[in-house]
Design a protein around this motif. Structure first.
Motif, PDB file in Angstrom:
ATOM      1  N   PHE A  55      32.719  33.291  22.509  1.00 53.42           N
ATOM      2  CA  PHE A  55      32.047  34.516  22.066  1.00 53.42           C
ATOM      3  C   PHE A  55      31.936  35.435  23.276  1.00 53.42           C
ATOM      4  CE2 PHE A  55      28.078  36.935  21.645  1.00 53.42           C
ATOM      5  CZ  PHE A  55      28.287  37.545  20.418  1.00 53.42           C
ATOM      6  N   ASP A  56      32.611  36.602  23.224  1.00 53.04           N
ATOM      7  CA  ASP A  56      32.764  37.393  24.444  1.00 53.04           C
ATOM      8  C   ASP A  56      32.711  38.893  24.167  1.00 53.04           C
ATOM      9  OD1 ASP A  56      33.396  38.410  26.906  1.00 53.04           O
ATOM     10  OD2 ASP A  56      35.347  37.430  27.090  1.00 53.04           O
ATOM     11  N   THR A  57      31.534  39.496  24.384  1.00 50.90           N
ATOM     12  CA  THR A  57      31.416  40.948  24.202  1.00 50.90           C
ATOM     13  C   THR A  57      32.254  41.714  25.221  1.00 50.90           C
ATOM     14  OG1 THR A  57      29.451  40.988  25.620  1.00 50.90           O
ATOM     15  CG2 THR A  57      29.087  40.827  23.236  1.00 50.90           C
ATOM     16  N   GLY A  58      32.637  41.051  26.306  1.00 48.72           N
ATOM     17  CA  GLY A  58      33.433  41.707  27.340  1.00 48.72           C
ATOM     18  C   GLY A  58      34.912  41.792  27.023  1.00 48.72           C
ATOM     19  N   ALA A  59      35.337  41.168  25.926  1.00 47.11           N
ATOM     20  CA  ALA A  59      36.749  41.226  25.525  1.00 47.11           C
ATOM     21  C   ALA A  59      36.958  42.438  24.622  1.00 47.11           C
ATOM     22  CB  ALA A  59      37.144  39.937  24.798  1.00 47.11           C
ATOM     23  N   ASN A  60      37.789  43.401  25.072  1.00 48.69           N
ATOM     24  CA  ASN A  60      38.028  44.614  24.278  1.00 48.69           C
ATOM     25  C   ASN A  60      38.613  44.285  22.917  1.00 48.69           C
ATOM     26  OD1 ASN A  60      39.090  46.682  27.095  1.00 48.69           O
ATOM     27  ND2 ASN A  60      37.077  46.030  26.446  1.00 48.69           N
ATOM     28  N   LEU A  61      39.537  43.346  22.887  1.00 55.34           N
ATOM     29  CA  LEU A  61      40.117  42.854  21.635  1.00 55.34           C
ATOM     30  C   LEU A  61      40.043  41.331  21.636  1.00 55.34           C
ATOM     31  CD1 LEU A  61      43.311  45.110  21.356  1.00 55.34           C
ATOM     32  CD2 LEU A  61      41.261  45.273  19.945  1.00 55.34           C
ATOM     33  N   SER A  62      40.007  40.736  20.464  1.00 53.79           N
ATOM     34  CA  SER A  62      40.005  39.283  20.372  1.00 53.79           C
ATOM     35  C   SER A  62      41.339  38.751  20.898  1.00 53.79           C
ATOM     36  CB  SER A  62      39.779  38.845  18.929  1.00 53.79           C
ATOM     37  OG  SER A  62      38.523  39.310  18.466  1.00 53.79           O
ATOM     38  N   MET A 169      29.200  52.648  24.374  1.00 55.00           N
ATOM     39  CA  MET A 169      30.559  52.127  24.429  1.00 55.00           C
ATOM     40  C   MET A 169      31.410  52.986  25.356  1.00 55.00           C
ATOM     41  SD  MET A 169      30.367  49.531  22.516  1.00 55.00           S
ATOM     42  CE  MET A 169      32.097  49.129  22.767  1.00 55.00           C
ATOM     43  N   LYS A 170      32.236  52.321  26.170  1.00 56.43           N
ATOM     44  CA  LYS A 170      33.311  52.981  26.899  1.00 56.43           C
ATOM     45  C   LYS A 170      34.601  52.404  26.324  1.00 56.43           C
ATOM     46  CE  LYS A 170      35.507  53.701  31.324  1.00 56.43           C
ATOM     47  NZ  LYS A 170      35.676  53.237  32.717  1.00 56.43           N
ATOM     48  N   GLY A 171      35.207  53.155  25.414  1.00 57.84           N
ATOM     49  CA  GLY A 171      36.358  52.586  24.694  1.00 57.84           C
ATOM     50  C   GLY A 171      35.880  51.423  23.851  1.00 57.84           C
ATOM     51  N   LEU A 172      36.407  50.238  24.133  1.00 59.89           N
ATOM     52  CA  LEU A 172      36.010  49.031  23.403  1.00 59.89           C
ATOM     53  C   LEU A 172      35.134  48.108  24.255  1.00 59.89           C
ATOM     54  CD1 LEU A 172      39.420  48.233  21.657  1.00 59.89           C
ATOM     55  CD2 LEU A 172      37.371  49.203  20.599  1.00 59.89           C
ATOM     56  N   HIS A 182      24.173  51.811  34.656  1.00 55.57           N
ATOM     57  CA  HIS A 182      24.941  51.325  33.517  1.00 55.57           C
ATOM     58  C   HIS A 182      25.895  50.213  33.966  1.00 55.57           C
ATOM     59  CE1 HIS A 182      27.168  54.677  35.295  1.00 55.57           C
ATOM     60  NE2 HIS A 182      28.288  54.131  34.837  1.00 55.57           N
ATOM     61  N   PHE A 183      25.891  49.123  33.184  1.00 54.56           N
ATOM     62  CA  PHE A 183      26.691  47.939  33.446  1.00 54.56           C
ATOM     63  C   PHE A 183      27.496  47.593  32.193  1.00 54.56           C
ATOM     64  CE2 PHE A 183      22.852  47.680  35.968  1.00 54.56           C
ATOM     65  CZ  PHE A 183      23.251  47.179  37.197  1.00 54.56           C
ATOM     66  N   THR A 184      28.619  46.930  32.368  1.00 49.60           N
ATOM     67  CA  THR A 184      29.251  46.307  31.210  1.00 49.60           C
ATOM     68  C   THR A 184      28.414  45.094  30.825  1.00 49.60           C
ATOM     69  OG1 THR A 184      30.757  45.145  32.738  1.00 49.60           O
ATOM     70  CG2 THR A 184      31.608  47.107  31.619  1.00 49.60           C
ATOM     71  N   ASP A 257      39.968  52.433  37.364  1.00 46.98           N
ATOM     72  CA  ASP A 257      39.107  53.220  36.472  1.00 46.98           C
ATOM     73  C   ASP A 257      37.674  52.689  36.415  1.00 46.98           C
ATOM     74  OD1 ASP A 257      39.651  50.860  35.164  1.00 46.98           O
ATOM     75  OD2 ASP A 257      39.980  51.783  33.196  1.00 46.98           O
ATOM     76  N   GLU A 258      37.291  51.873  37.376  1.00 48.97           N
ATOM     77  CA  GLU A 258      35.958  51.264  37.399  1.00 48.97           C
ATOM     78  C   GLU A 258      34.887  52.324  37.660  1.00 48.97           C
ATOM     79  OE1 GLU A 258      35.623  47.463  39.686  1.00 48.97           O
ATOM     80  OE2 GLU A 258      34.244  48.668  40.873  1.00 48.97           O
ATOM     81  N   THR A 259      33.922  52.425  36.768  1.00 49.03           N
ATOM     82  CA  THR A 259      32.868  53.447  36.905  1.00 49.03           C
ATOM     83  C   THR A 259      31.462  52.874  36.773  1.00 49.03           C
ATOM     84  OG1 THR A 259      32.950  53.918  34.529  1.00 49.03           O
ATOM     85  CG2 THR A 259      34.356  55.263  35.963  1.00 49.03           C
ATOM     86  N   VAL A 260      31.341  51.573  36.504  1.00 53.29           N
ATOM     87  CA  VAL A 260      30.025  50.980  36.255  1.00 53.29           C
ATOM     88  C   VAL A 260      29.485  50.312  37.512  1.00 53.29           C
ATOM     89  CG1 VAL A 260      30.437  50.650  33.795  1.00 53.29           C
ATOM     90  CG2 VAL A 260      31.083  48.845  35.398  1.00 53.29           C
ATOM     91  N   TYR A 261      28.208  49.957  37.478  1.00 50.95           N
ATOM     92  CA  TYR A 261      27.553  49.323  38.621  1.00 50.95           C
ATOM     93  C   TYR A 261      27.829  47.817  38.687  1.00 50.95           C
ATOM     94  CZ  TYR A 261      24.926  53.599  39.556  1.00 50.95           C
ATOM     95  OH  TYR A 261      24.581  54.893  39.873  1.00 50.95           O
ATOM     96  N   GLY A 262      28.292  47.256  37.594  1.00 49.69           N
ATOM     97  CA  GLY A 262      28.556  45.822  37.596  1.00 49.69           C
ATOM     98  C   GLY A 262      28.730  45.302  36.188  1.00 49.69           C
TER      99      GLY A 262
END
Length: 287
Positions: A55-62, A169-172, A182-184, A257-262
């Motif tokens: 289970f992975d919210t960090g995966a843009n697509l399954s 959301m940033k994209g997916l 803001h973090f992923t 394209d990294e824009t988040v703090y972590g």
């Protein structure tokens, strides 16, 4: 330009595909299973077989392996796309669509999957093979998810209370807003990690109090080392002080394209009895 061309290949391949449909016939709950890497897995039902998926919210697509895609009777497209990994390494993969799988009595139709060769999701040194990963489009369609400290999982439950919106959301990719940063938000990561933007914000304090070191971590495509620090940091979340120790902090960008703090991982979630993710009203609540 390369990234845009890669995205064109991906979305054009899916242009005539029937959209994903999720039928929440009733609430689904289960005890999640921790695998050898300490990641939370859910039992997916496909054509009578049960397969454990991360289970992975960090995966843009399954994501699935080729062998799992065949087992799930996927329609596979004759295209090759490049997929970025956590280490910045790019791996070639194909695309597929699963006609139907289930989480209990929740039916997921026409879900899109990135298909990797089995070797890219295999870690022989610990005798560990990933079958598949449930990513954002499927997770968001479940509307609300609750994960207990004991890894008890509930999906499809509607909460009548709407909390402060701190999810975007940033994209997916889901982003969470914590302490004016803001973090992923990545349930597929065991540990939180800080990025260059966090280092720049706190550079004077970090340089004075921590020694530089080499950080090594990996994912699909292998391991890689980066210059950075191991630091301690505290968050103020809903009036609770949460202290994370030995957090990896990267000095340089891993991706252009990294824009988040972590990236927020499970170590933060484990400080609470329950984490609620609501993709309908866009909030994450820690209780």
């Amino acid at each position: 330009k390369d990234e845009i061309e890669n995205n064109i290949i991906l979305w054009e391949a899916l242009a005539n595909t029937t959209k994903q449909i999720v039928n929440i016939n009733e609430e689904f709950s289960c005890q999640m299973i921790r695998d050898k890497a300490g990641l939370q897995n859910l039992p997916i039902s496909v054509r009578g077989d049960i397969i454990n998926f991360i289970f992975d919210t960090g995966a843009n697509l399954s994501t699935v392996t080729q062998s799992t895609a065949k087992k799930m009777n996927m329609s596979i497209f004759p295209v090759r796309i490049k997929v970025g990994t956590i280490t910045g390494i790019e791996v070639e993969a194909s695309l597929g669509v699963c006609p139907l799988f289930r989480l209990g009595n929740i039916e997921i139709e026409n879900a899109v999957f990135i298909i990797f060769e089995d070797q890219y999701l295999s870690f022989p040194s610990i005798d560990y093979q990933i079958n598949g990963i449930l990513g954002y489009p499927v997770i968001a369609a479940l509307e609300e998810i609750q994960i207990g400290k004991n890894d008890y999982f509930v999906a499809g439950k509607s909460n009548t209370v709407v909390y402060e919106i701190n999810l975007a959301m940033k994209g997916l990719t889901p982003l969470i807003y914590l302490d004016n940063m803001h973090f992923t938000f990545d349930t597929g990561a065991s540990d939180t990690m800080f990025y260059k933007k966090f280092y720049e914000k706190n550079k004077a304090f970090i340089d004075q109090n921590y020694l530089p070191t080499e950080l090594s971590f990996g994912g699909a495509g292998g391991n890689k080392s980066f210059p950075g620090f191991l630091i301690n940091h505290s968050f103020d979340i809903s009036g609770t002080k949460v202290i994370l120790t030995d957090v990896q902090l990267l000095k340089d960008k891993v991706k252009p394209d990294e824009t988040v703090y972590g990236n927020i991982g499970q170590d933060l979630m484990l400080n609470f009895n329950r984490t609620i993710m609501n993709f309908k009203d866009m909030y994450i609540k820690f209780e």
